[in-house]
Design a protein around this motif. Structure first.
Motif, PDB file in Angstrom:
ATOM      1  N   ASP A  59      71.737  59.239 -26.976  1.00  0.00           N
ATOM      2  CA  ASP A  59      72.161  58.595 -25.978  1.00  0.00           C
ATOM      3  C   ASP A  59      71.694  56.814 -26.331  1.00  0.00           C
ATOM      4  O   ASP A  59      70.500  56.954 -25.944  1.00  0.00           O
ATOM      5  N   ILE A  60      72.185  56.114 -26.891  1.00  0.00           N
ATOM      6  CA  ILE A  60      71.498  54.709 -27.209  1.00  0.00           C
ATOM      7  C   ILE A  60      72.072  53.676 -26.433  1.00  0.00           C
ATOM      8  O   ILE A  60      73.268  53.222 -26.394  1.00  0.00           O
ATOM      9  N   ARG A  61      71.069  53.064 -25.497  1.00  0.00           N
ATOM     10  CA  ARG A  61      71.546  52.316 -24.544  1.00  0.00           C
ATOM     11  C   ARG A  61      70.598  50.928 -24.675  1.00  0.00           C
ATOM     12  O   ARG A  61      69.485  51.034 -24.607  1.00  0.00           O
ATOM     13  N   LEU A  62      71.294  49.578 -25.195  1.00  0.00           N
ATOM     14  CA  LEU A  62      70.656  48.436 -25.765  1.00  0.00           C
ATOM     15  C   LEU A  62      70.801  47.396 -24.857  1.00  0.00           C
ATOM     16  O   LEU A  62      72.188  47.035 -24.513  1.00  0.00           O
ATOM     17  N   THR A  63      70.111  46.375 -25.229  1.00  0.00           N
ATOM     18  CA  THR A  63      70.319  44.966 -24.989  1.00  0.00           C
ATOM     19  C   THR A  63      69.874  44.374 -25.777  1.00  0.00           C
ATOM     20  O   THR A  63      68.756  44.349 -26.052  1.00  0.00           O
ATOM     21  N   TYR A  64      70.744  43.408 -26.453  1.00  0.00           N
ATOM     22  CA  TYR A  64      70.405  42.391 -27.608  1.00  0.00           C
ATOM     23  C   TYR A  64      70.819  40.903 -27.466  1.00  0.00           C
ATOM     24  O   TYR A  64      71.983  40.424 -26.807  1.00  0.00           O
ATOM     25  N   GLU A  65      69.754  40.066 -27.651  1.00  0.00           N
ATOM     26  CA  GLU A  65      70.085  38.741 -27.543  1.00  0.00           C
ATOM     27  C   GLU A  65      70.068  38.073 -29.087  1.00  0.00           C
ATOM     28  O   GLU A  65      68.771  37.978 -29.482  1.00  0.00           O
TER      29      GLU A  65
ATOM     30  N   TYR B 275      76.795  61.065 -30.901  1.00  0.00           N
ATOM     31  CA  TYR B 275      76.346  59.727 -30.482  1.00  0.00           C
ATOM     32  C   TYR B 275      77.163  59.126 -29.241  1.00  0.00           C
ATOM     33  O   TYR B 275      78.311  59.217 -29.334  1.00  0.00           O
ATOM     34  N   ASP B 276      76.509  58.405 -28.285  1.00  0.00           N
ATOM     35  CA  ASP B 276      77.039  57.478 -27.415  1.00  0.00           C
ATOM     36  C   ASP B 276      76.250  56.429 -27.586  1.00  0.00           C
ATOM     37  O   ASP B 276      74.800  56.500 -27.624  1.00  0.00           O
ATOM     38  N   VAL B 277      76.557  55.166 -27.864  1.00  0.00           N
ATOM     39  CA  VAL B 277      76.115  53.951 -28.192  1.00  0.00           C
ATOM     40  C   VAL B 277      76.474  52.745 -27.154  1.00  0.00           C
ATOM     41  O   VAL B 277      77.830  52.725 -27.144  1.00  0.00           O
ATOM     42  N   SER B 278      75.841  52.447 -26.398  1.00  0.00           N
ATOM     43  CA  SER B 278      76.087  51.220 -25.419  1.00  0.00           C
ATOM     44  C   SER B 278      75.041  49.997 -25.504  1.00  0.00           C
ATOM     45  O   SER B 278      73.962  50.163 -25.771  1.00  0.00           O
ATOM     46  N   VAL B 279      75.762  48.931 -25.808  1.00  0.00           N
ATOM     47  CA  VAL B 279      75.142  47.679 -26.202  1.00  0.00           C
ATOM     48  C   VAL B 279      75.714  46.454 -25.157  1.00  0.00           C
ATOM     49  O   VAL B 279      76.735  46.046 -25.582  1.00  0.00           O
ATOM     50  N   ALA B 280      74.713  45.995 -24.471  1.00  0.00           N
ATOM     51  CA  ALA B 280      75.223  44.826 -23.763  1.00  0.00           C
ATOM     52  C   ALA B 280      74.774  43.453 -24.714  1.00  0.00           C
ATOM     53  O   ALA B 280      73.438  43.293 -25.017  1.00  0.00           O
ATOM     54  N   VAL B 281      75.521  42.515 -24.846  1.00  0.00           N
ATOM     55  CA  VAL B 281      75.359  41.474 -25.627  1.00  0.00           C
ATOM     56  C   VAL B 281      75.956  40.179 -24.763  1.00  0.00           C
ATOM     57  O   VAL B 281      76.851  40.338 -23.983  1.00  0.00           O
ATOM     58  N   PRO B 282      75.754  39.051 -25.157  1.00  0.00           N
ATOM     59  CA  PRO B 282      76.479  37.948 -24.545  1.00  0.00           C
ATOM     60  C   PRO B 282      78.019  37.876 -24.672  1.00  0.00           C
ATOM     61  O   PRO B 282      78.277  38.380 -25.810  1.00  0.00           O
TER      62      PRO B 282
ATOM     63  N   GLN C 196      84.736  48.452 -22.211  1.00  0.00           N
ATOM     64  CA  GLN C 196      83.834  47.151 -22.161  1.00  0.00           C
ATOM     65  C   GLN C 196      83.655  46.858 -20.701  1.00  0.00           C
ATOM     66  O   GLN C 196      84.578  47.040 -19.714  1.00  0.00           O
ATOM     67  N   SER C 197      82.367  46.352 -20.122  1.00  0.00           N
ATOM     68  CA  SER C 197      82.224  45.981 -18.840  1.00  0.00           C
ATOM     69  C   SER C 197      81.499  44.792 -18.694  1.00  0.00           C
ATOM     70  O   SER C 197      80.455  44.723 -19.480  1.00  0.00           O
ATOM     71  N   LYS C 198      81.546  43.962 -17.798  1.00  0.00           N
ATOM     72  CA  LYS C 198      80.680  42.934 -17.678  1.00  0.00           C
ATOM     73  C   LYS C 198      79.577  43.425 -16.763  1.00  0.00           C
ATOM     74  O   LYS C 198      79.653  44.208 -15.899  1.00  0.00           O
ATOM     75  N   THR C 199      78.211  43.069 -17.168  1.00  0.00           N
ATOM     76  CA  THR C 199      76.928  43.631 -16.671  1.00  0.00           C
ATOM     77  C   THR C 199      76.336  42.683 -15.865  1.00  0.00           C
ATOM     78  O   THR C 199      75.829  42.891 -14.864  1.00  0.00           O
ATOM     79  N   ARG C 200      76.600  41.462 -16.146  1.00  0.00           N
ATOM     80  CA  ARG C 200      75.922  40.265 -15.270  1.00  0.00           C
ATOM     81  C   ARG C 200      76.764  38.876 -15.749  1.00  0.00           C
ATOM     82  O   ARG C 200      77.273  39.214 -16.714  1.00  0.00           O
ATOM     83  N   ALA C 201      76.447  38.010 -15.213  1.00  0.00           N
ATOM     84  CA  ALA C 201      76.980  36.784 -15.653  1.00  0.00           C
ATOM     85  C   ALA C 201      76.619  36.373 -17.155  1.00  0.00           C
ATOM     86  O   ALA C 201      75.654  36.460 -17.399  1.00  0.00           O
ATOM     87  N   GLY C 202      77.905  36.137 -17.867  1.00  0.00           N
ATOM     88  CA  GLY C 202      77.411  35.853 -19.250  1.00  0.00           C
ATOM     89  C   GLY C 202      77.139  37.094 -20.336  1.00  0.00           C
ATOM     90  O   GLY C 202      77.074  36.817 -21.617  1.00  0.00           O
TER      91      GLY C 202
END
Length: 504
Positions: A55-61, A181-188, A202-208
């Motif tokens: 279970d891969i949970r990421l944030t990428y800028e 696998y579960d892969v979850s990635v937050a991006v702009p 797909q879901s909005k996590t915060r503004a932008g």
């Protein structure tokens, strides 16, 4: 030479079995081994446990190339463990095993080996949960002077073979330990985050920011996972067979875009054709991603990734056929060791020949003979052995093209009916697991009732141009006949080697 290779492979398997048996029988817990003993990459993978799920949970800028997140690994120890290893190159913040903090060390001899010592010893057969938190800048992390993480104008690509997982999630990095696998990635919001399997939402996590969630429900090797972040046009549909299909095109493809679409959008048609040869499609989704900055194409499970250069001359069905043939050969049935690479590339390349015949652009026999005749006997091409090319030649053209000639020589030896029976039985028997070249030879000999050493030794394990061509004619007789006209689709097939360094 093939017989010597068989002995070596058996020796490796025997020694590994002895290690596992000794570890299991030992009264005292012991560390898991830092590798599985692969003949090309001995440090790949880890001993002592089997992964069930990542279970891969990421944030990428994209602007800073900063990647952070948590990977949770569900696994089962196969021995009583005092510690175990993970393959990972990024900076680790913390590790918890079964909800308790664990000690983390780096192997000074190999920076990709993360040594985890849990608070309590691990018993064989008892499920374990490993939670790894990490953050780093992947493009700045090199292993032996190399990084598999590729930054692009609008994001990044985690796509490569044989190693890529180390740059985005900790793993047991060898094809013999497959998992779901579960892969979850937050991006702009202005970019997409693409991966394998089915897009579950797909879901909005915060503004932008938007989080993309993917699920791969069939067993998957680590190198076949991928992450593509960037400005993509994402197109979803349903195949005639009812599977979800998702294709994505880099927004910067320009004039290449129509040719790319004219190829990749035909993926369901290609899959239908391959099902007639190989049996039912083994996965839950289909699709493809066309991007810049990759330099090759790769059979990432359920959704192959293609460099835009493959379509610079126009549509290119050969590369689409090749990568989708891998969904059976390499993805569903994975290699048991990296020295078995012919099992992946030989049949994926031969599938291109079969598609050419299907499309009326030259029979498989014509393509095989033309390829054989077009490479001089003194060309170094004939010195690379597809059956055991060495790590340095793992993706050499000979593995692909001479590998395809080997597949055709097998077909001409056993006949079409038995050839198809061999392929289908192989894929059905080992679906979702892994197997070796020796396993394939044994199955082919059993089903054909024929001793096939001469075919496999000649085409896979003997240096030099074979004296007998893939269609059974001697080299001299072939030279005396009227030259075979270059089949129409051969330019397309050879282009994949000339234009790009690798076609996986």
């Amino acid at each position: 030479m093939r017989k010597r290779t068989r002995v070596y492979a058996a020796g490796v398997a025997t020694s590994l079995a002895a290690v596992l048996t000794a570890t299991t029988a030992s009264a005292a817990p012991a560390p898991g081994t830092p590798g599985v003993g692969d003949p090309y990459y001995p440090g790949d993978g880890n001993g002592g446990y089997d992964v069930i799920h990542y279970d891969i949970r990421l944030t990428y800028e994209p602007g800073t190339d900063h990647l952070s997140g948590t990977t949770t690994i569900l696994a089962t120890p196969t021995a009583e463990l005092s510690s175990f290893n993970l393959d990972f190159a990024l900076d680790v913040e913390s590790v918890r095993v079964n909800n308790r903090p664990a000690r983390v060390d780096r192997d000074p001899a190999d920076p990709t080996e993360v040594v985890v010592t849990p608070a309590a010893e691990l018993a064989p057969g008892e499920p374990m949960t490993v939670v790894v938190r990490y953050a780093d800048t992947p493009s700045e992390v090199e292993v032996n002077g190399f990084t598999a993480w590729k930054r692009t104008d609008t994001g990044a690509l985690a796509v490569d073979e044989p190693h890529v997982a180390e740059w985005w999630y900790p793993s047991n990095d060898h094809p013999t330990d497959k998992a779901t696998y579960d892969v979850s990635v937050a991006v702009p919001d202005d970019v997409a985050a693409l991966s394998n399997g089915v897009l579950t939402g797909q879901s909005k996590t915060r503004a932008g920011w938007t989080r993309w969630n993917w699920r791969s429900a069939e067993p998957q090797a680590t190198y076949l996972t991928f992450l593509a972040v960037g400005d993509y046009d994402v197109r979803s549909s349903t195949t005639p067979s009812g599977l979800p299909s998702l294709n994505a095109y880099d927004a910067g493809l320009g004039e290449i875009r129509p040719a790319a679409e004219a190829s990749v959008e035909r993926t369901p048609e290609v899959v239908e054709f391959l099902e007639e040869l190989f049996g039912p499609y083994p996965f839950e989704a289909q699709g493809g991603v066309v991007t810049h900055g990759l330099g090759f194409a790769l059979e990432t499970q359920t959704r192959s990734v293609y460099d835009a250069g493959f379509f610079s001359r126009g549509s290119n069905m050969s590369v689409v056929v090749h990568e989708n043939a891998h969904q059976w050969f390499g993805d569903s049935v994975s290699l048991g060791a990296w020295s078995d690479i012919w099992l992946n590339e030989g049949f994926a390349s031969y599938a291109e020949f079969l598609w050419s015949e299907h499309a009326g652009e030259g029979t498989a026999a014509e393509l095989a003979q033309y390829l054989y005749d077009s490479i001089p006997a003194d060309d170094p091409f004939w010195q690379v052995l597809p059956g055991d090319p060495g790590a340095e030649n793992q993706f050499h053209a000979a593995v692909y093209d001479r590998g395809a000639l080997a597949a055709h020589a097998l077909r001409t030896t056993v006949g079409d009916e038995v050839f198809v029976e061999i392929l289908r039985t192989w894929l059905d028997t080992y679906r979702g697991t892994h197997a070796t070249l020796d396993d394939f030879v044994a199955l082919a000999e059993e089903l054909s009732g024929t001793q096939l050493d001469e075919v496999f030794d000649t085409w896979l394990f003997t240096k030099g141009k074979p004296e007998v061509g893939p269609n059974g004619a001697s080299a001299d007789s072939a030279a005396r006949t009227t030259a075979v006209t270059e089949p129409e689709s051969f330019r397309e097939i050879s282009f994949t080697h000339e234009q790009l360094a690798k076609r996986h």
